[in-house]
Design an enzyme around this catalytic site. Structure first.
Site, PDB file in Angstrom:
ATOM      1  N   HIS A   1       0.785  -1.227   0.000  1.00  0.00           N
ATOM      2  CA  HIS A   1       0.000   0.000   0.000  1.00  0.00           C
ATOM      3  C   HIS A   1       0.821   1.284   0.000  1.00  0.00           C
ATOM      4  O   HIS A   1       0.624   2.120  -0.859  1.00  0.00           O
ATOM      5  CB  HIS A   1      -1.108   0.044   1.046  1.00  0.00           C
ATOM      6  CG  HIS A   1      -2.084   1.077   0.603  1.00  0.00           C
ATOM      7  ND1 HIS A   1      -2.925   0.875  -0.460  1.00  0.00           N
ATOM      8  CD2 HIS A   1      -2.229   2.357   0.949  1.00  0.00           C
ATOM      9  CE1 HIS A   1      -3.581   1.982  -0.709  1.00  0.00           C
ATOM     10  NE2 HIS A   1      -3.180   2.904   0.128  1.00  0.00           N
TER      11      HIS A   1
ATOM     12  N   TYR B   1       1.604   5.443  -2.432  1.00  0.00           N
ATOM     13  CA  TYR B   1       1.776   6.840  -2.004  1.00  0.00           C
ATOM     14  C   TYR B   1       3.154   7.358  -2.378  1.00  0.00           C
ATOM     15  O   TYR B   1       3.328   8.549  -2.623  1.00  0.00           O
ATOM     16  CB  TYR B   1       1.473   6.981  -0.513  1.00  0.00           C
ATOM     17  CG  TYR B   1      -0.018   6.900  -0.296  1.00  0.00           C
ATOM     18  CD1 TYR B   1      -0.805   8.016  -0.502  1.00  0.00           C
ATOM     19  CD2 TYR B   1      -0.634   5.710   0.006  1.00  0.00           C
ATOM     20  CE1 TYR B   1      -2.179   7.944  -0.378  1.00  0.00           C
ATOM     21  CE2 TYR B   1      -2.007   5.631   0.135  1.00  0.00           C
ATOM     22  CZ  TYR B   1      -2.775   6.752  -0.063  1.00  0.00           C
ATOM     23  OH  TYR B   1      -4.131   6.680   0.041  1.00  0.00           O
TER      24      TYR B   1
ATOM     25  N   HIS C   1      -9.584   0.317 -11.028  1.00  0.00           N
ATOM     26  CA  HIS C   1      -9.296   1.272  -9.959  1.00  0.00           C
ATOM     27  C   HIS C   1      -7.865   1.779 -10.022  1.00  0.00           C
ATOM     28  O   HIS C   1      -7.616   2.975 -10.042  1.00  0.00           O
ATOM     29  CB  HIS C   1      -9.559   0.636  -8.593  1.00  0.00           C
ATOM     30  CG  HIS C   1      -8.973   1.418  -7.465  1.00  0.00           C
ATOM     31  ND1 HIS C   1      -9.478   2.641  -7.088  1.00  0.00           N
ATOM     32  CD2 HIS C   1      -7.895   1.198  -6.669  1.00  0.00           C
ATOM     33  CE1 HIS C   1      -8.743   3.129  -6.099  1.00  0.00           C
ATOM     34  NE2 HIS C   1      -7.782   2.275  -5.826  1.00  0.00           N
ATOM     35  N   PHE C   2      -6.897   0.856 -10.059  1.00  0.00           N
ATOM     36  CA  PHE C   2      -5.533   1.379  -9.939  1.00  0.00           C
ATOM     37  C   PHE C   2      -5.019   1.967 -11.249  1.00  0.00           C
ATOM     38  O   PHE C   2      -4.136   2.815 -11.227  1.00  0.00           O
ATOM     39  CB  PHE C   2      -4.565   0.374  -9.284  1.00  0.00           C
ATOM     40  CG  PHE C   2      -4.180  -0.819 -10.108  1.00  0.00           C
ATOM     41  CD1 PHE C   2      -3.322  -0.716 -11.180  1.00  0.00           C
ATOM     42  CD2 PHE C   2      -4.664  -2.074  -9.774  1.00  0.00           C
ATOM     43  CE1 PHE C   2      -2.957  -1.823 -11.917  1.00  0.00           C
ATOM     44  CE2 PHE C   2      -4.301  -3.189 -10.507  1.00  0.00           C
ATOM     45  CZ  PHE C   2      -3.447  -3.052 -11.585  1.00  0.00           C
ATOM     46  N   HIS C   3      -5.606   1.564 -12.375  1.00  0.00           N
ATOM     47  CA  HIS C   3      -5.213   2.260 -13.603  1.00  0.00           C
ATOM     48  C   HIS C   3      -5.718   3.698 -13.592  1.00  0.00           C
ATOM     49  O   HIS C   3      -5.066   4.602 -14.109  1.00  0.00           O
ATOM     50  CB  HIS C   3      -5.708   1.512 -14.844  1.00  0.00           C
ATOM     51  CG  HIS C   3      -4.783   0.399 -15.263  1.00  0.00           C
ATOM     52  ND1 HIS C   3      -4.805  -0.837 -14.690  1.00  0.00           N
ATOM     53  CD2 HIS C   3      -3.788   0.354 -16.194  1.00  0.00           C
ATOM     54  CE1 HIS C   3      -3.862  -1.599 -15.243  1.00  0.00           C
ATOM     55  NE2 HIS C   3      -3.236  -0.898 -16.153  1.00  0.00           N
TER      56      HIS C   3
ATOM     57  N   ARG D   1      -9.585 -10.209 -13.003  1.00  0.00           N
ATOM     58  CA  ARG D   1      -8.429  -9.555 -13.610  1.00  0.00           C
ATOM     59  C   ARG D   1      -7.459 -10.664 -13.995  1.00  0.00           C
ATOM     60  O   ARG D   1      -7.649 -11.824 -13.637  1.00  0.00           O
ATOM     61  CB  ARG D   1      -7.787  -8.592 -12.605  1.00  0.00           C
ATOM     62  CG  ARG D   1      -7.228  -9.291 -11.392  1.00  0.00           C
ATOM     63  CD  ARG D   1      -6.897  -8.347 -10.263  1.00  0.00           C
ATOM     64  NE  ARG D   1      -5.637  -7.653 -10.475  1.00  0.00           N
ATOM     65  CZ  ARG D   1      -4.865  -7.192  -9.480  1.00  0.00           C
ATOM     66  NH1 ARG D   1      -5.224  -7.368  -8.229  1.00  0.00           N
ATOM     67  NH2 ARG D   1      -3.750  -6.557  -9.730  1.00  0.00           N
ATOM     68  N   ARG D   2      -6.428 -10.337 -14.737  1.00  0.00           N
ATOM     69  CA  ARG D   2      -5.340 -11.278 -14.984  1.00  0.00           C
ATOM     70  C   ARG D   2      -5.767 -12.574 -15.669  1.00  0.00           C
ATOM     71  O   ARG D   2      -5.314 -13.655 -15.321  1.00  0.00           O
ATOM     72  CB  ARG D   2      -4.623 -11.609 -13.681  1.00  0.00           C
ATOM     73  CG  ARG D   2      -3.933 -10.405 -13.118  1.00  0.00           C
ATOM     74  CD  ARG D   2      -3.371 -10.647 -11.763  1.00  0.00           C
ATOM     75  NE  ARG D   2      -2.367  -9.636 -11.453  1.00  0.00           N
ATOM     76  CZ  ARG D   2      -1.822  -9.470 -10.269  1.00  0.00           C
ATOM     77  NH1 ARG D   2      -2.156 -10.250  -9.286  1.00  0.00           N
ATOM     78  NH2 ARG D   2      -0.933  -8.539 -10.065  1.00  0.00           N
TER      79      ARG D   2
END
Lengths: 173, 542
Positions: free
Chosen positions: B217, B221, B368-370, B431-432
């Site tokens: 995580h 950041y 989300h993370f893209h 995913r994947r």
């Protein structure tokens, strides 16, 4: 520290919003007892075939004396074994799953049945399927080049069509 | 104007970063095509998973680490107005990271490290992959030491004065990265390297996942803080305004540092090897880390509003139209904020202790993370690159319109791509996967979104190519009219900053706070693997 009155107001709003989210989460966790699968139980993944619970002839759907269902599954490249199972709707089902090789994930889309399956650990998840139907039970964690093909079939039938629970012993179906 | 040795140092870092980006972008395009099943000749799980692994490593580790290091050196010398401390170490760090990248790239490109960028033992990669990845991180530790040392030297030379905000944030990021990388370093050094070299027979997948979650995580950041630095320092200035609040910005960076570390178990909600109590504890802190982001959203919006009103914008929303939308930094800031709102919403769903089960490991997560990483974070890297390019190359940016086309297409590409993925995730697509083989009517519902994904991927590939083209074209301009680029300018604060509380000017207390929180949230969860009887796994190919 110098805080502008507008900032102060915004900070209160932020804390209130986050507070509401946290209240909802703690309420569902503590009052409603909704938790993700968090069952720390170890097992030797290399000798599942010799284990009490995950040997080949012990896998499948078992009706418990109290009428609930227990499903024992082995996750191994590339399938969840046994490959086809039938379950009743509206009945509490507890899945116990062990990996025979690498990391897997199990998910039945459109339901909340899902957990990671980590070699060396037993995954346990309890759920109830509200609606009859045919569901794919698929691997959702990369486990090798055949990962795309790793899925098994779950058929959920209406509770009325499911044989009544036997009294004495768990019966395998 | 930056000193020539700093320009060379920064340019070298940016060259590796954006070179890796270009290669990874092409792979991303291949992946959406392969995954869509539109071109049967492309179907190959072997190539697909090698490509996904390389795409992830290049985008998430190489692009970020090199950009952050290069940007950090520029920030340090330009905001502190002092020469770089230890240029030699900076170059040693650069070369260690570069050699590490090369070593890891070999097995990745040869399909000998198709273990994804999350490693996932007991599937085993070639030892060179783990060793190369370790060197990439070790090189970046040189950067951390230089940033922390310069922060301290400046404070000693300016007792009682507040460290400039961009450097304060950069130092926070250096400290964050040292704490962050400790988890994966332990996993790689004590578990994966000895195991891949055959010195150890088995690996405990549960412990490996726990250590990786330590890193997984806060690393986001580490990637995001440079984007926030640009939002606080460059965007208000480019809009013709000032930063609304300097002190709240410092508080936000401190909170990002302290709160992003002890929360990694929200990646393990669905895992069997950790208990519900610790997951809940990590989950609660995960929601608190939304606070600094919401503060940032307020401060940046307020700064832009002031700028818009000073340009004659009136009414509740009139100031938005009055902003200089044709300035690439302002445009990127607005688009980044828009994607942050959408992506942040998805993140709250992921972080929700119970609701996570619905979306775990589905295409929703990739969406989300893209959106947050590729969208919000990288669009700010791009705008920062456009802004810094004349300063590091000594040549003007070739065009002022093309960057706008590029930034808009980057935004729309991600909106199209990730909307499709979010919906696919809710419809249960994992995913994947490289193709859809499930013989179920459910998958018919996926088809339109798979096509949408290809459209999004195509737009993004165009945009990525345009980005690299603009930078390369500007760099290759003839030397005929070299411009003397002005100083790199950081936004001033609305209220002049003369003093700040010592807690918002240094990190000693915060390091202690982190140590305590990490001990509470990771101490027992790691120790348990040595207290209970566990069974390791032998290595598996793939």
């Amino acid at each position: 520290m110098h805080i502008h009155p507008l900032e102060r107001r915004w900070i209160y709003v932020v804390l209130a919003v986050i507070g509401i989210f946290l209240l909802a989460i703690f309420y569902t966790a503590i009052a409603r007892n909704i938790h993700p699968p968090s069952h720390i139980e170890t097992i030797d993944s290399a000798s599942l075939h010799l284990s009490e619970e995950f040997a080949e002839d012990k896998l499948g759907v078992w009706t418990q004396p109290d009428g609930t269902i227990k499903v024992t599954l082995v996750a191994a490249r590339y399938g969840f074994y046994p490959r086809e199972i039938q379950l009743p709707a509206g009945t509490q089902v507890t899945f116990r799953i062990a990996s025979a090789d690498v990391l897997h994930g199990i998910h039945i889309p459109m339901t909340n049945m899902g957990t990671m399956v980590v070699p060396g650990y037993v995954s346990e998840i309890t759920t109830t399927f509200p609606k009859p139907g045919e569901y794919p039970m698929l691997c959702n964690e990369y486990c090798g080049l055949g990962h795309d093909h790793m899925w098994s079939k779950v058929t959920v039938v209406a509770k009325e069509s499911w044989p009544a629970a036997p009294n004495a012993q768990p019966v395998r179906r | 104007m930056l000193a020539i040795e700093i320009r060379k140092l920064a340019l070298s870092h940016f060259a590796v970063a954006f070179g890796a980006f270009a290669l990874a972008a092409v792979m991303g395009f291949y992946q959406v095509l392969e995954r869509s099943d539109l071109i049967p000749a492309l179907q190959s799980p072997g190539v697909y998973f090698a490509s996904v692994s390389t795409h992830g490593v290049l985008m998430a580790y190489v692009l970020t680490t090199f950009f952050i290091m290069g940007f950090g050196y520029v920030t340090a010398v330009s905001s502190l107005k002092m020469p770089l401390w230890n240029l030699k170490w900076a170059w040693i760090g650069f070369w260690i990271s570069t050699v590490g990248t090369g070593l890891a790239a070999l097995p990745l490109l040869l399909g000998r490290a198709s273990v994804l960028y999350t490693f996932y033992p007991p599937v085993q990669a070639h030892a060179l992959f783990y060793i190369g990845a370790t060197l990439l991180v070790v090189g970046s530790w040189f950067w951390c030491v230089i940033m922390i040392a310069m922060h301290r030297q400046w404070k000693e030379a300016h007792p009682g004065e507040p460290v400039p905000l961009p450097m304060f944030a950069t130092t926070a990021n250096a400290i964050l990265w040292l704490w962050t990388s400790a988890g994966v370093a332990a996993e790689v050094l004590f578990q994966l390297v000895p195991w891949s070299l055959g010195l150890k027979d088995t690996v405990d997948a549960g412990l490996a996942r726990t250590l990786f979650a330590w890193t997984l995580h806060p690393i986001v950041y580490f990637w995001l803080i440079p984007a926030y630095i640009a939002l606080y320092s460059f965007v208000p200035k480019a809009a013709g305004g000032k930063l609304f609040s300097h002190e709240l910005g410092r508080a936000a960076f401190v909170m990002l540092l302290v709160l992003s570390l002890p929360i990694g178990f929200h990646h393990l909600y669905m895992d069997p090897e950790q208990s519900a109590g610790f997951k809940l504890s990590h989950g609660a802190l995960t929601f608190l880390v939304a606070v600094p982001t919401l503060l940032t959203a307020f401060t940046v919006t307020a700064s832009l509003e002031m700028a818009g009103r000073s340009k004659g914008g009136t009414g509740l929303f009139g100031w938005i139209g009055a902003l200089p939308w044709r300035n690439s930094m302002v445009l990127a800031g607005i688009l980044a904020a828009a994607m942050l709102v959408l992506g942040g919403f998805g993140g709250l769903v992921n972080a929700s202790y119970a609701m996570n089960a619905m979306v775990h490991n589905t295409a929703w997560v990739a969406g989300h993370f893209h959106l947050i990483f590729g969208g919000t974070t990288i669009i700010m890297y791009m705008a920062t690159a456009y802004y810094l390019w004349p300063h590091v190359t000594g040549k003007p940016l070739g065009s002022s319109t093309l960057p706008l086309v590029q930034l808009w297409s980057w935004f729309w590409g991600f909106v199209i791509l990730t909307t499709a993925w979010h919906i696919l995730g809710l419809l249960g697509q994992p995913r994947r996967i490289s193709t859809v083989t499930y013989n179920s009517p459910l998958t018919f519902a996926w088809d339109p979104y798979i096509l949408t994904m290809v459209v999004g991927g195509t737009v993004l590939t165009f945009s990525a190519g345009l980005f690299v083209y603009i930078l390369a074209k500007s760099y290759r301009q003839p030397e005929t009219a070299p411009i003397q680029a002005d100083e790199i300018e950081y936004a001033e604060s609305l209220d002049p900053v003369t003093r700040v509380h010592p807690l918002l000017n240094g990190f000693r207390v915060w390091n202690i706070a982190i140590a305590v929180l990490m001990l509470v949230n990771f101490g027992y969860p790691i120790a348990q693997f040595f207290l209970i009887k566990t069974f390791g796994s032998v290595a598996w190919g793939y």
